[in-house]
Motif scaffolding. Structure first.
Motif, short mmCIF file in Angstrom:
data_model
loop_
_atom_site.label_atom_id
_atom_site.label_comp_id
_atom_site.label_asym_id
_atom_site.label_seq_id
_atom_site.Cartn_x
_atom_site.Cartn_y
_atom_site.Cartn_z
N PHE A 69 0.90 -1.38 -0.02
CA PHE A 69 -0.01 -0.01 0.02
C PHE A 69 0.78 1.29 0.14
O PHE A 69 0.46 2.24 -0.77
N PHE A 70 1.95 1.14 1.10
CA PHE A 70 2.89 2.58 0.78
C PHE A 70 3.44 2.63 -0.51
O PHE A 70 3.77 3.82 -1.08
N VAL A 71 4.01 1.73 -1.03
CA VAL A 71 4.59 1.76 -2.39
C VAL A 71 3.71 2.17 -3.48
O VAL A 71 4.05 3.02 -4.26
N THR A 72 2.32 1.63 -3.31
CA THR A 72 1.30 2.27 -4.34
C THR A 72 1.18 3.59 -4.11
O THR A 72 0.73 4.55 -5.14
N VAL A 73 0.81 4.10 -2.77
CA VAL A 73 0.68 5.44 -2.60
C VAL A 73 1.91 6.27 -3.25
O VAL A 73 1.70 7.29 -3.97
N PHE A 74 3.26 5.83 -3.19
CA PHE A 74 4.09 6.79 -3.79
C PHE A 74 4.34 6.56 -5.31
O PHE A 74 4.38 7.61 -5.89
N ILE A 75 3.89 5.53 -5.76
CA ILE A 75 3.47 5.41 -7.09
C ILE A 75 2.70 6.29 -7.59
O ILE A 75 2.60 6.98 -8.75
N VAL A 76 1.50 6.29 -7.15
CA VAL A 76 0.44 7.05 -7.58
C VAL A 76 0.82 8.77 -7.27
O VAL A 76 0.33 9.42 -8.46
N GLN A 77 1.39 8.83 -6.46
CA GLN A 77 1.90 10.41 -6.40
C GLN A 77 2.91 10.91 -7.32
O GLN A 77 2.72 11.92 -7.76
N ILE A 78 3.73 9.96 -7.41
CA ILE A 78 4.88 10.32 -8.59
C ILE A 78 4.13 10.45 -10.04
O ILE A 78 4.67 11.23 -10.64
N GLY A 79 3.29 9.26 -10.11
CA GLY A 79 2.85 9.44 -11.61
C GLY A 79 1.76 10.52 -11.71
O GLY A 79 1.60 11.13 -12.83
N ALA A 80 1.22 11.00 -10.62
CA ALA A 80 0.17 12.29 -10.84
C ALA A 80 1.08 13.45 -10.82
O ALA A 80 0.71 14.30 -11.85
N GLY A 81 2.25 13.63 -10.16
CA GLY A 81 3.12 14.68 -10.67
C GLY A 81 3.62 14.83 -11.70
O GLY A 81 3.83 15.93 -12.47
N LEU A 82 4.00 13.56 -12.37
CA LEU A 82 4.60 13.33 -13.89
C LEU A 82 3.58 13.78 -14.60
O LEU A 82 3.92 14.54 -15.96
N ALA A 83 2.30 13.54 -14.42
CA ALA A 83 1.36 13.82 -15.48
C ALA A 83 1.00 15.36 -15.41
O ALA A 83 0.04 15.85 -15.98
#
Length: 84
Positions: A28-42
């Motif tokens: 879950f923590f890794v997924t939160v990090f990935i979603v945050q980074i992905g949203a920032g890149l978008a």
């Protein structure tokens, strides 16, 4: 020795449940990090509650998909020795 075997199985089940819970929290923590980074890149800056919601949905679906028996979809025969 039946009582000791039963106790050992109980302890191993509890340890397995704790390990699975720890891995679920880590994913879950890794997924939160990935979603945050992905949203920032978008170019998006979503609120924290939407990041947590999307990470929870992705983590829960990944855990449920990993627990489901997918061998029936592959078209291969069952290789379990108990079914023969």
């Amino acid at each position: 020795m039946g009582l000791l075997d039963s106790f050992g199985m109980l302890v191993s089940s509890i340890i397995a449940a704790i390990v699975m819970l720890v891995f679920a929290i880590l994913s879950f923590f890794v997924t939160v990090f990935i979603v945050q980074i992905g949203a920032g890149l978008a170019g998006y800056s979503p609120a924290g509650d939407f990041v947590v919601l999307s990470a929870a949905i992705l983590s829960a679906s990944a855990i449920m998909a990993g627990a489901s028996p997918m061998s029936s979809l592959s078209g291969l025969p069952d290789t379990d020795s108990r079914s023969q």
